[in-house]
Design an enzyme around this catalytic site. Structure first.
Site: not given
Length: 263
Positions: A134, A208, A236
């Site tokens: 991320s 995501d 995610h």
């Protein structure tokens, strides 16, 4: 009677630098990577850096890791929390947020410290690659680019990298353009925005919120012949279906062999 202690298992011959996401921590990231760690335990040790700023829990952290803080973020004033609500590529409130240059300056110290501590305690086990998630994946991409530009000689040469659900801001690309004097359209120096010499695997969840940005990072900043994309059924997070985990490990091992990191 003398009690015999069980000898510690031998350490793997090389290591990967792990860069967690926003609103996370090394302890949580260790759990998130448990399947990957188990599959690669004979090949790699995992070295964790801690982001510099306290924060609220990040996307996907709750409820699984509720009460397991403190949580940290890499970019002070980062809009990555807002990205969880769908805005993952266009946040340009430069009047209220630190610049990318300022944010990276704050990132350097904790990453450098984690690397230095590892090298001091394990001088025979080099860090040869990275695993990041991320916001941490964006941080890693920027660090690799800075290293390529000769800005951070303290970062070990990374031969392989795994980017998991990379979060993206246009500000990152604009920062690169400004650093190399490209201007707004990139011009002939646009090639200087590409990260070279690192074989990379980019994991992208089909559902995501950061998918569009993750694709943009690969398209704009990586060499097609050196970057592989693996989509998986999920959001995610690191892939959790057994077949997706197996494919991830298979692809990453192939990159490691190609880079001559493992035999």
């Amino acid at each position: 009677m003398r009690i015999q202690r069980t000898p510690a298992p031998p350490k793997a011959p090389r290591a990967l630098l792990c860069v967690h996401g926003a609103g996370c921590s090394p302890a949580i990231f260790r759990v998130q990577l448990s399947k990957l760690r188990a599959a690669l335990r004979e090949d790699f040790e995992f070295v964790y850096a801690t982001a510099p700023f306290p924060s609220a829990p990040g996307p996907g952290i709750l409820p699984t890791f509720e009460g397991l803080g403190p949580y940290y973020t890499w970019f002070e004033g980062s809009p990555s929390g807002a990205a969880a609500k769908g805005d993952n590529s266009n946040s340009n409130d430069s009047n209220s947020s630190p610049t990318v240059h300022d944010r990276l300056a704050a990132v350097h110290e904790p990453v450098r410290r984690a690397i230095a501590e590892w090298q001091t305690q394990n001088p025979s086990i080099p860090i040869v690659g990275t695993v990041s998630f991320s916001e941490g994946a964006l941080v890693t991409a920027l660090l690799l680019w800075q290293q390529q530009m000769g800005r951070i000689p303290w970062l070990p040469v990374m031969q392989v990298a795994m980017f998991i659900c990379c979060w993206y801001q246009h500000e990152a690309t604009q920062y690169m353009r400004e650093e190399v004097g490209c201007g707004g359209d990139g011009g002939i120096d646009g090639e200087k925005l590409v990260i070279r010499g690192v074989l990379s695997l980019h994991l992208q969840g089909r559902d995501d919120f950061a998918l569009a940005g993750s694709k943009m990072v690969v398209a704009q900043h990586f060499v097609p012949g050196e970057a592989q994309v693996l989509e998986f059924a999920g959001r995610h997070h690191f892939p959790n279906r057994p077949r997706d985990v197996l494919e991830t490990v298979k692809r990453f091992r192939q990159l490691c062999v190609r880079a001559r990191v493992i035999g």
